[in-house]
Scaffold this active site. Structure first.
Site, mmCIF file in Angstrom:
data_model
loop_
_atom_site.group_PDB
_atom_site.id
_atom_site.type_symbol
_atom_site.label_atom_id
_atom_site.label_comp_id
_atom_site.label_asym_id
_atom_site.label_seq_id
_atom_site.Cartn_x
_atom_site.Cartn_y
_atom_site.Cartn_z
ATOM 1 C CG ASP A 19 -1.723 1.156 1.446
ATOM 2 O OD1 ASP A 19 -2.620 1.357 0.618
ATOM 3 O OD2 ASP A 19 -1.484 1.916 2.406
ATOM 4 C CE LYS A 22 -0.582 -1.973 -5.086
ATOM 5 N NZ LYS A 22 -1.799 -2.692 -4.859
ATOM 6 N NE ARG A 49 5.108 -12.619 0.867
ATOM 7 C CZ ARG A 49 4.230 -12.738 1.849
ATOM 8 N NH1 ARG A 49 4.328 -13.725 2.698
ATOM 9 N NH2 ARG A 49 3.249 -11.876 1.988
ATOM 10 C CB VAL A 89 12.543 -10.647 3.739
ATOM 11 C CG1 VAL A 89 12.706 -9.339 3.082
ATOM 12 C CG2 VAL A 89 11.192 -10.796 4.331
ATOM 13 C CE LYS A 151 2.988 5.551 11.358
ATOM 14 N NZ LYS A 151 2.055 6.531 11.831
ATOM 15 C CG ASP A 180 7.562 11.534 12.308
ATOM 16 O OD1 ASP A 180 6.569 11.892 11.643
ATOM 17 O OD2 ASP A 180 7.570 11.506 13.541
ATOM 18 C CG HIS A 181 4.085 10.624 7.071
ATOM 19 N ND1 HIS A 181 3.825 9.522 7.825
ATOM 20 C CD2 HIS A 181 2.932 11.320 7.032
ATOM 21 C CE1 HIS A 181 2.580 9.564 8.242
ATOM 22 N NE2 HIS A 181 2.008 10.641 7.767
ATOM 23 C CD GLU A 219 -6.669 10.245 9.783
ATOM 24 O OE1 GLU A 219 -7.607 10.210 8.958
ATOM 25 O OE2 GLU A 219 -5.476 10.293 9.478
ATOM 26 C CG HIS A 243 3.295 11.246 13.285
ATOM 27 N ND1 HIS A 243 4.390 10.972 12.508
ATOM 28 C CD2 HIS A 243 2.393 10.270 13.018
ATOM 29 C CE1 HIS A 243 4.146 9.877 11.793
ATOM 30 N NE2 HIS A 243 2.962 9.433 12.089
#
Ligand code: NAP
Length: 491
Positions: A19, A22, A49, A89, A151, A180-181, A219, A243
Site C-alpha cells: 500500500d 503504491k 513475494r 525476505v 514506522k 516520520d512523514h 481523522e 508525530h
C-alpha cells in the site's frame, strides 16, 4: 555531492507491491523525475513475494501514478526504469539474485553506484534485511548506501533498542533515515521559520507570554482495512510516540545556532530530554485514552471500532489519546502542551494552537466569557497556513471589542505546488540531508516518555467505547484542560 547536481540513484524497494509503495512512493518518485529534481539516471528495483513480471510491475506503477495525478505525460518512459524481482525476505538465497540485478542495472543506468534501500514492509523484517544487505555484499559499492525505515520503530523502548542494535550492526547512524512523514510536511517545517524568522513571535515564545499550546491531529476515517496493524499499535504508538512528540519538540526547541542537521537535532533532543516523565500514579491525571463507538461522520452512520472486524470484538486498543505534556526547562516551566489525536472524529485536521496569556483586565468585553485571548493557529493539514486571532473594536458607538482573524493560506497562493511529504523526504535522503528524519536518540527518548503510560494502560481494563464517532473524543479529554482552566480551541 555538489549542491547543483541532481541526485543519481538506484532505489531498492522492499515491499514494492504494498500500500505504501503504491500510494506514496511511486507518485513521489514520478514527481521528482518529472520536475527534474533528480537526475533522469535513475532506476528502481521492486521486491516482494508476488510473482510479477517487469510488465505487471510497471503497469501497477503507472496506475498508482495516474490514481494520484490523473493523466500523466511520459508515463511509459518513466515506468521503463522500474524492474521487479520476486523475493522473499525469509529466504536468504534471494539476496544474491538481488545483488546480481542491482549490479546489472548499475551498468545500464549511470547511477554512480548510489543505493537507496527503502524498507516499505512489516517492521519485524527490518533487522534481518539490514543484516542481509551487509552479509550479501549489497552495501559494497562505489557510491553511497542509505537505508530508509518506515514506522513503527519498535513497540516500546526495549524492542526499539533491540531493533536499533540489529540495524546498527549493518549500517552507521548517518546511513539510517527513519521516516516520520510529518517532518516532511511543509507546515511542520514552517514551525521553525514562523518562530525563528519573526521577532513578534519568538520574543514571546516562552512561559511569560504563552499560557498553553494545543496540538490536534484528528481523522474522520476509522481503522479501515488496517485493523491487524492498528490493533497491535493503537493511537499512542501510531501517532503520539512519533508525530506528536516531534511537533512538541519543534515547538519547544531553542533556536539552533545553525540550520544544520546536527544542530537542529541536538536542540530537539534537549526538549525530549526535558519532558517530565510520568510516574505510574500520575498517568491518569495527564493522559486520557478512548475508543470510538458508533455515530455519524460526514452525515453517514458508521459502526464502532469493535464492530469493524471479528478480531476486534474484545479489543481494548485506544483509537484516541489526549495528553498533557510538561517540559521542565527555563523556557517552558508551567506551560502545558496538550496533545490529542484520534480516529472517527468530527473533522480531518492537524493544527497547532498557541494560546497567549491574557491581559490582566477585561475592559472591552461585556463578560469574561466573551473575552478572547490572542491565538496563533498553525494549520498543518488539509489546509496549510497560519491564522492570528486578535481583538479589535466592534463597529458602533460602544467601546466593545470582538475577535478578528488574520489568516494566510498556503494553497491560496497561485503557482505554489507544495511537494508531498514523501517526495520531500525521498529527495532529502538522496542528497544526504537527514534533518527531517528521526535520530535514534529522539526515538529512544520518545519511547522512554511513552513506556510508563503504556504500562499503566495495559494493566487496566478501559471502559470502551467511550466516545461517539463524529465527536471530538471522550469527555475526559475536555476535563484534562478544564481542570487547568483551559479548553480545546475549535478554531
Ligand atoms: P502492506 O500493504 O501490507 O505491504 C507489505 C509489503 O511487504 C507487500 O509488498 C508484501 O508483498 C511485502 N511482503 C510481505 N511479506 C514479505 C516477505 N516475506 N518477503 C518479501 N516481501 C514481503 O504494508 P504497507 O501499508 O505498505 O506498509 C509498509 C510499511 O510502511 C510498514 O512498516 C507500515 O507500518 C509502514 N507505513 C505504512 C503506511 C501506509 O500508509 N500504508 C503509513 C506509514 C507507515 P507480497 O505480499 O507480494 O510479498
Amino acid at each position: 555531492m555538489n549542491a547543483q547536481e541532481k541526485p543519481k540513484v538506484l532505489i531498492i524497494i522492499f515491499g514494492a507491491t504494498g500500500d505504501l509503495a503504491k500510494r506514496k512512493l511511486y507518485p513521489s518518485i514520478y514527481r521528482l523525475v518529472r520536475n527534474e529534481t533528480i537526475s533522469q539516471d535513475f532506476a528502481v528495483v521492486g521486491l516482494a513475494r508476488r510473482n510479477w513480471s517487469d510488465d505487471v510491475y510497471r503497469q501497477n506503477v503507472m496506475e498508482s501514478v495516474e490514481q494520484a495525478f490523473g493523466d500523466c505525460e511520459e508515463l511509459e518512459s518513466f515506468a521503463s526504469h522500474f524492474h521487479y524481482q520476486s523475493f522473499d525476505v525469509t529466504d536468504e538465497g534471494n539476496y544474491l539474485q538481488v545483488k546480481e540485478l542491482v549490479e546489472k542495472l548499475e551498468s545500464e543506468y549511470d547511477t554512480n553506484g548510489n543505493r537507496l534501500f527503502y524498507l516499505a514492509m512489516a517492521p519485524e523484517f527490518f533487522g534481518s534485511i539490514a543484516n542481509n544487505l551487509k552479509e550479501y555484499g549489497l552495501k559494497e559499492t562505489a557510491g553511497w548506501t542509505r537505508l530508509i525505515i518506515e514506522k513503527p520503530f519498535g513497540h516500546d523502548l526495549k524492542t526499539a533498542k533491540e531493533l536499533n542494535s540489529q540495524i546498527r550492526e549493518a549500517f552507521d547512524e548517518e546511513q539510517i533515515y527513519r521516516i516520520d512523514h510529518y517532518l516532511g510536511k511543509q507546515m511542520v517545517q514552517n514551525i521553525e521559520v514562523i518562530r525563528f524568522a519573526n521577532g513578534i513571535f519568538e520574543h514571546l515564545w516562552n512561559n511569560r507570554f504563552i499560557s498553553n499550546i494545543q496540538i490536534t491531529s484528528s481523522e474522520t476515517l476509522g481503522v479501515e482495512d488496517r485493523s491487524r496493524y492498528y490493533d497491535d499499535s493503537g493511537a499512542i504508538r501510531d501517532m503520539v510516540q512519533n508525530h506528536m512528540l516531534q511537533m512538541v519538540a519543534l515547538l519547544a526547541m531553542e533556536p539552533p545556532i545553525k540550520l544544520t542537521t546536527d544542530e537542529i537535532r541536538s536542540e530537539k533532543i534537549k526538549v525530549l530530554r526535558a519532558l517530565r516523565q510520568l510516574e505510574p500514579d500520575h498517568v491518569h491525571e495527564h493522559f486520557v485514552r478512548g475508543q470510538y463507538g458508533s455515530g455519524v461522520v460526514n452525515d453517514e452512520e458508521v459502526i464502532g471500532y469493535r464492530k469493524e472486524s471479528e478480531d476486534l470484538v474484545f479489543s481494548n486498543t485506544e483509537t484516541f489519546v489526549a495528553g498533557k505534556i510538561l517540559i521542565d526547562n527555563y523556557r517552558w516551566a508551567g506551560v502545558p502542551f496538550y496533545i490529542r489525536t484520534g480516529k472517527r472524529m468530527s473533522e480531518k485536521r492537524t493544527k497547532i494552537v498557541i494560546e497567549f496569556k491574557d491581559i490582566p483586565m477585561n475592559l472591552y468585553f461585556k463578560s469574561d466569557r466573551e473575552h478572547h485571548p490572542n491565538l496563533l493557529v498553525i494549520n498543518i493539514q488539509p489546509d496549510e497556513g497560519i491564522a492570528l486571532y486578535l481583538n479589535a473594536k466592534k463597529a458602533g458607538a460602544e467601546a466593545l471589542a470582538e475577535p478578528i482573524e488574520l489568516s494566510y493560506k498556503q494553497g491560496a497562493m497561485p503557482a505554489i505546488n507544495t511537494p508531498e511529504a514523501y517526495e520531500k523526504l525521498l529527495y532529502d535522503s538522496m542528497i544526504g540531508d537527514a534533518t527531517n528524519f528521526t535520530h535514534w536518540d529522539e526515538v529512544a527518548l520518545s519511547w522512554k516518555y511513552i513506556d510508563p503510560i503504556l504500562q499503566v494502560w495495559q494493566n487496566e481494563q478501559p471502559n470502551f467505547p467511550n466516545y461517539e464517532s463524529g465527536s471530538m473524543g471522550p469527555k475526559k479529554s475536555d476535563k484534562l484542560l478544564g481542570q487547568d482552566g483551559f479548553h480545546w480551541w475549535e478554531v
